[in-house]
Design a protein around this motif. Structure first.
Motif: not given
Length: 123
Positions: A23-24, A29, A33, A61, A65
């Motif tokens: 995910d990150v 992402a 972020l 996304t 998150l």
């Protein structure tokens, strides 16, 4: 011992940390972020900052998150009402690590491009 009590091991296919890692570390992402590390942003601001992301991909996304506890979605009661995205404490702790990765990639770009050219010339 439950999964939440086991030590995380991203190399294990069944460990939930692998899903969070995916995910990150996805392209969008990392960029979202990092953009939010600069401060709260509305959806349209994020879309302009993260050049090339589609509305659908940005929305997906942000949902991922938010689910992972890295981004907070707040509906602001302004005129007109709008939604603003900010990093949570967890997201704030993660962002500098992603920015360091971005810095590395940007600094190493000439070397990477040279390596690509050399490899393509040999092929």
């Amino acid at each position: 011992m439950s999964t939440s009590q086991q030590a995380a091991d991203v190399f294990s296919r069944n460990c939930p940390s692998r899903e969070v890692f995916e995910d990150v570390t996805g392209k969008w992402a990392v960029l979202v972020l990092s953009a939010l590390h600069q401060g709260p942003r509305r959806f349209g601001e994020l879309r302009r900052r993260v050049d090339g992301v589609s509305e659908k991909m940005l929305s997906q996304t942000l949902q991922v998150l938010e689910r992972d506890g890295l981004v907070l979605r707040e509906v602001r009661s302004a005129t007109p009402p709008h939604v603003e995205y900010t990093l949570t404490d967890l997201g704030t702790a993660l962002a500098p690590r992603l920015l360091a990765l971005i810095d590395f990639v940007e600094d190493a770009l000439p070397q990477v491009l040279a390596a690509r050219t050399a490899r393509d010339d040999r092929a």
